[in-house]
Design a protein around this motif. Structure first.
Motif, mmCIF file in Angstrom:
data_model
loop_
_atom_site.group_PDB
_atom_site.id
_atom_site.type_symbol
_atom_site.label_atom_id
_atom_site.label_comp_id
_atom_site.label_asym_id
_atom_site.label_seq_id
_atom_site.Cartn_x
_atom_site.Cartn_y
_atom_site.Cartn_z
ATOM 1 N N GLU A 202 0.835 -1.193 0.000
ATOM 2 C CA GLU A 202 0.000 0.000 0.000
ATOM 3 C C GLU A 202 0.879 1.256 0.000
ATOM 4 O O GLU A 202 0.403 2.357 -0.234
ATOM 5 C CB GLU A 202 -0.921 0.025 1.236
ATOM 6 C CG GLU A 202 -2.269 -0.639 1.011
ATOM 7 C CD GLU A 202 -2.175 -2.121 0.707
ATOM 8 O OE1 GLU A 202 -1.388 -2.825 1.374
ATOM 9 O OE2 GLU A 202 -2.874 -2.583 -0.210
ATOM 10 N N ASN A 282 -1.344 -7.209 -3.791
ATOM 11 C CA ASN A 282 -1.755 -6.270 -4.830
ATOM 12 C C ASN A 282 -0.564 -5.513 -5.412
ATOM 13 O O ASN A 282 0.514 -5.495 -4.845
ATOM 14 C CB ASN A 282 -2.731 -5.256 -4.229
ATOM 15 C CG ASN A 282 -2.139 -4.554 -3.017
ATOM 16 O OD1 ASN A 282 -2.169 -5.100 -1.928
ATOM 17 N ND2 ASN A 282 -1.568 -3.376 -3.208
ATOM 18 N N ASP A 327 -6.969 -4.078 -5.332
ATOM 19 C CA ASP A 327 -6.373 -4.568 -4.085
ATOM 20 C C ASP A 327 -6.781 -6.007 -3.805
ATOM 21 O O ASP A 327 -6.998 -6.393 -2.664
ATOM 22 C CB ASP A 327 -6.756 -3.660 -2.900
ATOM 23 C CG ASP A 327 -6.034 -4.040 -1.611
ATOM 24 O OD1 ASP A 327 -4.904 -4.532 -1.701
ATOM 25 O OD2 ASP A 327 -6.615 -3.852 -0.521
ATOM 26 N N ASP A 329 -5.410 -8.849 -3.205
ATOM 27 C CA ASP A 329 -4.281 -9.683 -2.784
ATOM 28 C C ASP A 329 -4.654 -11.161 -2.943
ATOM 29 O O ASP A 329 -5.796 -11.538 -2.695
ATOM 30 C CB ASP A 329 -3.979 -9.479 -1.294
ATOM 31 C CG ASP A 329 -3.655 -8.057 -0.931
ATOM 32 O OD1 ASP A 329 -2.508 -7.789 -0.599
ATOM 33 O OD2 ASP A 329 -4.574 -7.214 -0.959
ATOM 34 N N LYS A 354 -8.973 -12.875 -1.957
ATOM 35 C CA LYS A 354 -9.902 -11.754 -1.848
ATOM 36 C C LYS A 354 -10.887 -11.676 -3.004
ATOM 37 O O LYS A 354 -12.015 -11.244 -2.829
ATOM 38 C CB LYS A 354 -9.105 -10.448 -1.821
ATOM 39 C CG LYS A 354 -8.534 -10.037 -0.475
ATOM 40 C CD LYS A 354 -7.869 -8.674 -0.693
ATOM 41 C CE LYS A 354 -7.343 -8.056 0.570
ATOM 42 N NZ LYS A 354 -6.783 -6.710 0.255
HETATM 43 CA CA CA Z 1 -3.393 -5.133 -0.001
#
Ligand code: CA
Length: 723
Positions: A202, A282, A327, A329, A354
């Motif tokens: 991030e 990500n 995002d 992951d 995810k």
């Molecule tokens: Ca992440």
């Protein structure tokens, strides 16, 4: 199925009588590859994070079963004196239990009595808290030949003497301190190696996993998830191939700002194939348009990667979300099993990341066997079995306008471990249905030491406000346990949980599944049917998975309770969490046995009673600027609209002395040791003032709601006139 169950129970009963009387002088002295690989020979112990190298998190113990579980109660509890998320799985060997707390603290306990044997605090600088996207958590230790290994939040790998807790060596695993790296994951140990990854995608990390010699601490191999500087030779042929899937012509050079791919959680090991598996995170930034503007899959982001365990050489990779921009992951756990599919026993790897698809993959070759949605998924229609690629829904990428897709960035399933029961043949997934909103950030600027997502959280927070006002907000997030048949790729059963950000799961040979939720309810379910058989209110929200062990003929279930993590930090007030109910998030380890106490008392809440906030002096433009800056800088820890769930302070409830020190804290780093470092590198004094003004507005609103203005005296009310 009944026959299979009975047969399995008989086998497990025969080997479940290994009794350990007291903590050994040298706990875990003989833990090595053979012992962990053959974990069923000592079912009373739990020697590795997922119990076995296959990471199934299935306990062969069956003293506690579906018939008697209603008598389960608290044998003892241990207060951790922590208020942040607890995510670790206790490890038990030779009668000693090892747990980890926030800030990477390790504690050894007598597993029978809960007596503390030693405590090791690696003294992670509080300022590191700012660089941990998803809380200052730790998910546990690895045990190997009488030593305990912990990865610290600031990126160290520490080897401790399992008997005394004294450090034997410490290694800085961060290869480049000009990028942001943290460790929250549990190391894994096999074949004389200790392997650890890192988080930071991030911010601006280039993810990698490293294997160290368990004796000497020497680096044996390292594998980078994403390519490096394209003008230089890549570290290996796999990265040379990966480079072709990235666009190097964009304004932001991914090799300068990291690229991401953080392998921050899942690992598994197959001793027969000598393959080591891990999941990758990500891209950095999240928004592919900024990272790789002309598109591309961006290998090996959001993938499962298999390496030859001894050398770290690339074996294969399967990318679950090519060209990730949400995002997604792929860092949820990787679980190995042998499944009979179409009449043939297949050596598979199971993965429910995810993105909401459940993948069954041949773990020798990386070939996709099947993939189906296990939760609400709207970003893709299906996974094409021929190409192995998802077929995306048009508009799921937010290239032109805001996209609302399922799942959200918290995922249909995050790090909270699933479990596979070889007894029922089912996988139990702590799943979520949550809508994610994505808006590209038009004025994105890379900022070292801050979140670099390329997603405009200020714009989407505004959109959320408008949606709430117009009554069109997406449905609230929900959490549930999904029992999944990995052979047929179909649901077996599903039960709702309290809240959406809930605990990891444990299955046992007692035909049970254990799981807890954000409300603090810890429950046991019939593994075949999902029927809830037992539940206890622990008065503290639960994230961590339970585990099971046995000492002196008594089976125990152990669980760390303490809410937080990514979902806990960014959540805004939800009256249904244990935190809201009990006004406290003080961590505790609970250990249960048959005949234990059925009630748990809440701990007294900590915190400051609200007092009237100082007067607002800022103008509307400053407050509006503060809204934007807040949601781009502070939201990630302090929640949307400055309404923290309480794991970190609810900023609206700041007492006067904290308001008075606002600049000292935000710019001066006065509370750095609490995890609130200075932000003066990314915020000007005017920025800090605007953020303060916005929080103050929120504070006044909260105060006014709690203290409504006294009603006008009746006499002053206009008297209705009769016509
Ligand atoms: Ca992440």
């Amino acid at each position: 199925m009944i026959v299979r169950l009975a047969a399995a129970a008989a086998v497990f009963a025969a080997c479940a009588t290994v009794a350990i009387a007291a903590p050994a002088a040298n706990p875990g002295a003989n833990v090595d590859t053979a012992r962990i690989a053959n974990a069923n020979a000592s079912p009373g112990e739990w020697l590795a994070p997922g119990r076995t190298y296959s990471e199934q998190r299935f306990s062969p113990l069956n003293q506690i079963d579906a018939a008697n579980v209603k008598k389960l109660g608290v044998a003892w509890q241990y207060r951790t004196y922590s208020v942040r998320g607890l995510e670790g799985t206790p490890i038990v060997a030779d009668g000693t239990m090892f747990i980890t707390l926030p800030w990477s603290i390790v504690i050894a306990l007598d597993a029978k009595t809960g007596k503390e044997l030693w405590k090791y605090d690696p003294k992670v600088p509080g300022a590191t808290g700012r660089y941990a996207c998803c809380d200052v958590v730790n998910r546990g230790v690895a045990l190997w030949k009488g030593a305990v290994f912990v990865g610290t939040l600031d990126g160290r790998l520490v080897k401790l003497d399992a008997k005394t807790g004294k450090p034997i060596w410490t290694i800085d695993t961060v290869e480049n301190h000009s990028h942001t790296y943290t460790i929250t994951g549990a190391p894994r140990a096999f074949d004389g190696l200790v392997v650890i990854g890192n988080g930071g995608a991030e911010y601006d990390s280039r993810g990698y996993v490293s294997a160290f010699n368990a004796d000497t601490g020497k680096l044996v191999w390292r594998f980078h998830v994403v390519p490096g500087d394209p003008s230089k030779p890549q570290e290996n042929a796999a990265l040379t191939r990966a480079l072709k899937t990235w666009d190097t012509t964009g304004k932001y050079k991914f090799w300068k700002i990291g690229g991401g791919g953080a392998p921050w959680n899942s690992m598994a090991y197959d001793p027969q194939l000598d393959l080591f598996y891990f999941g990758t995170g990500n891209g950095n930034p999240w928004n592919r348009e900024l990272r790789s503007p002309k598109g591309g899959d961006n290998l090996y982001l959001s993938s499962v990667v298999a390496l030859h365990a001894k050398t770290g050489k690339f074996a294969w990779a399967y990318q679950t979300t090519p060209g990730d921009t949400w995002d997604f992951d792929s860092t949820a756990d990787v679980v190995l099993a042998n499944l009979k599919i179409d009449g043939k026993v297949r050596h598979v790897l199971m993965h429910a990341p995810k993105n909401g698809f459940f993948y069954v993959i041949d773990r020798e070759t990386g070939q996709l066997i099947s993939a189906q949605k296990f939760a609400t998924v709207t970003w893709a229609k299906y996974v094409d079995i021929k190409t192995g690629r998802p077929v995306e829904e048009p508009g799921a990428r937010y290239t032109k306008k805001m996209a609302v897709v399922y799942p959200a960035a918290t995922g249909a399933h995050n790090w909270q471990p699933m479990t596979y029961s070889p007894q029922t043949g089912l996988v139990y997934i702590p799943a979520m249905d949550a809508a994610g909103m994505y808006v590209g950030q038009k004025d994105f600027q890379y900022r070292h030491g801050a979140w670099n997502l390329g997603v405009d959280f200020a714009a989407l927070s505004k959109a959320v406000l408008e949606m709430i006002k117009s009554g069109k907000a997406p449905a609230p997030s929900v959490g549930y346990i999904k029992a999944w048949n990995p052979v047929t790729q179909k649901e077996a059963w599903q039960v709702s949980m309290g809240g959406s950000w809930n605990s990891g799961l444990l299955s046992t040979a007692g035909n049970l599944v254990f799981g807890g939720d954000a409300y603090g309810d810890f429950s046991a379910y019939n593994a075949m049917t999902g029927e809830k058989l037992w539940s206890i209110d622990l008065k503290t929200g639960i994230l961590a998975p339970a585990m099971s062990y046995e000492i002196g003929g008594t089976q125990y279930i152990a669980l760390l309770a303490g809410w937080g993590g990514a979902g806990g930090l960014s959540a805004f007030k939800d009256p249904d969490t244990a935190l809201s109910k009990y006004k406290t998030n003080q961590g505790r380890l609970f250990v249960f046995k048959l005949g234990g106490a059925q009630q748990v008392a809440a701990l007294a809440p900590e915190g400051t009673p609200p007092e009237e906030p100082p007067a607002q002096t800022a103008d509307a433009a400053t407050i509006a600027k503060g809204f934007t800056l807040y949601h781009r800088t502070c939201l990630v820890c302090h929640g949307y609209f400055a309404q923290s769930e309480g794991e970190v302070p609810d900023l609206r409830l700041m007492p006067k002395n904290i308001w008075a020190s606002f600049d000292d804290i935000v710019l001066g780093g006065a509370l750095q040791d609490n995890g609130m470092a200075s932000f003066k590198d990314v915020l000007t004094p005017a920025d800090a003032h605007a953020i303060e003004a916005y929080i103050l507005q929120q504070s006044h609103e909260a105060w006014n709601q709690a203290h409504p203005k006294a009603k006008e005296p009746a006499a002053k009310k206009p008297v209705p006139t009769k016509h």
